[in-house]
Design an enzyme around this catalytic site. Structure first.
Site: not given
Lengths: 233, 194
Positions: A103, A142, A152, A155, A157
């Site tokens: 991120y 990640y 995870r 995905h 958000h």
């Protein structure tokens, strides 16, 4: 002044989501212990922000010197309520990590490269039929420090305003066939398999563009209304 | 009539949302210069250990100073047009779990039946560790109408009721109301099931 208010339905699976869910360690110290106080919907709950302006940033792949790394994907669908009514002109905000699973956030220390050509956020306002469409790249998986060796699933958000403060929804969209879904406590916190499937996009060859991008369809279903209005005033 | 669709469940916002959701101007709800008493509301979000919650944000929804919502379902919606006041805000916690936003003090709004609700701000709390948002309300401790507010009145435990009252402190620039949010423990904030 008397005013008729139509409350929102209370039967959705999302409402049965727990706050305390030890499989997701961060819930343990953050979940309230008291029972939630029942609140009949008033004008304060059945209204909410509905006037959105600002730039449409549905294409997350542009705005930089070059193209971001990763698999180009089109994410499109409709925002509906439980009764299949389209939710028009509502704000959808999207944010995600890059193709390497990193991120653009100072707290994210995962040892994977940032992509100078990818910020990972955008927003659109739905059309008259509740439709929306983003162009982005497929986010990577990640690791996270939930339990040893937790990962995870890929995905995106999504934050959907909806017609009222009571319909506000923030969720995550997953990709079909991801082997990590079976091990992910956040995904598995939804106990009903049919409701869980709502969180998984469907590969749609009609949406894919030849020689360009893969298409995934993801419809978002918000709470509907109760049948009977009640009076406020 | 066809069967209802299953609603999409909520999923946590996780820890890494700032770059996607932060809009600095949204922490001033009264930025359009709408009429009303300008106030600041500040506080901290704390977890069950009393530790600051640094990865959280609040969304806020309120009526204007005359108690009108900027939404078509409000019968006085037409009167709100042109003021520029939307009544929506979003504010993030910092490393100490602290937040501060600016707004105007809302007016009273219609409640159930014939009741009137005391001035309040609807709040949704989002954070890492919350699979779905928590809803609460900010009321004003110095507001006489609290006595007859049906929502406050529905909370039997007085200490729990008092968690919803923001306390005023006079400052040189504008009045500041203090409102802490405790997610868990003996001082736990009253949260609502919407």
């Amino acid at each position: 002044m008397r005013v008729k208010v139509r409350p929102f339905a209370r039967n959705g699976e999302g409402r049965r989501l727990p706050y305390f869910y030890p499989g997701y360690g961060s819930t343990v110290k953050r979940a309230p212990k008291n029972r939630l106080i029942p609140l009949d919907h008033t004008l304060s709950e059945v209204t909410g922000p509905v006037f959105w302006s600002g730039p449409d940033t549905a294409d997350l792949t542009k705005g930089h010197g070059g193209a971001p790394l990763g698999e180009r994907v089109i994410l499109a669908g409709r925002v509906l309520d439980e009764d299949r009514r389209p939710v028009a002109k509502t704000l959808i905000e999207l944010w995600q990590c890059n193709a390497a699973g990193r991120y653009r956030h100072p707290v994210d220390q995962h040892d994977a490269p940032l992509d100078p050509n990818f910020d990972g956020f955008g927003q659109v306002v739905t059309g008259e039929g509740g439709e929306y469409r983003f162009l982005t790249i497929k986010p990577g998986a990640y690791p996270w420090r939930n339990t040893y060796n937790s990962w995870r699933p890929a995905h995106v958000h999504l934050a959907i305003a909806g017609p009222a403060f009571a319909t506000r929804l923030i969720t995550q969209m997953y990709f079909p066939g991801d082997p990590l879904l079976a091990f992910d406590p956040i995904f598995q916190s939804v106990s009903d398999p049919a409701a869980r499937e709502r969180l998984v996009a469907r590969y749609d060859p009609e949406l894919s563009e030849a020689e360009w991008a893969l298409g995934y369809r993801f419809d978002i279903v918000l709470r509907g209304r109760e049948e009977t209005p009640v009076e406020n005033g | 009539m066809s069967e209802r669709l299953i609603p999409t469940p909520s999923q946590t916002v996780g820890p890494f949302f700032h770059f996607g959701l932060e809009r600095a101007e949204w922490s001033d709800l009264a930025r359009s210069g709408t009429p009303g008493e300008r106030i600041a509301i500040e506080g901290r979000i704390l977890d069950g250990d009393g530790a600051p919650v640094a990865d959280a944000f609040l969304e806020l929804w309120q009526a204007d100073a005359a108690g009108r919502y900027s939404h078509p379902d409000d019968p006085r919606f037409d009167e709100t047009q042109g003021s520029g006041f939307l009544g929506f805000g979003r504010v993030f916690t910092d490393g100490d779990g602290a937040f501060r936003f600016l707004t105007i003090r809302p007016g009273p709004v219609a409640g159930l039946g014939n009741s009137l609700q005391a001035p309040h701000i609807a709040v949704a709390v989002f954070a890492r560790g919350l699979l779905k948002q928590l809803y609460t309300r900010i009321y004003f401790a110095d507001e006489p109408a609290n006595e007859s507010d049906p929502v406050l009145g529905s909370i039997e435990d007085m200490s729990q009721r008092n968690t919803l009252l923001a306390v005023r402190r006079e400052e040189t620039e504008i009045p500041v109301y203090r409102f802490d949010i405790v997610l868990q423990g003996p001082e736990e904030t009253a949260f609502f099931d919407l």
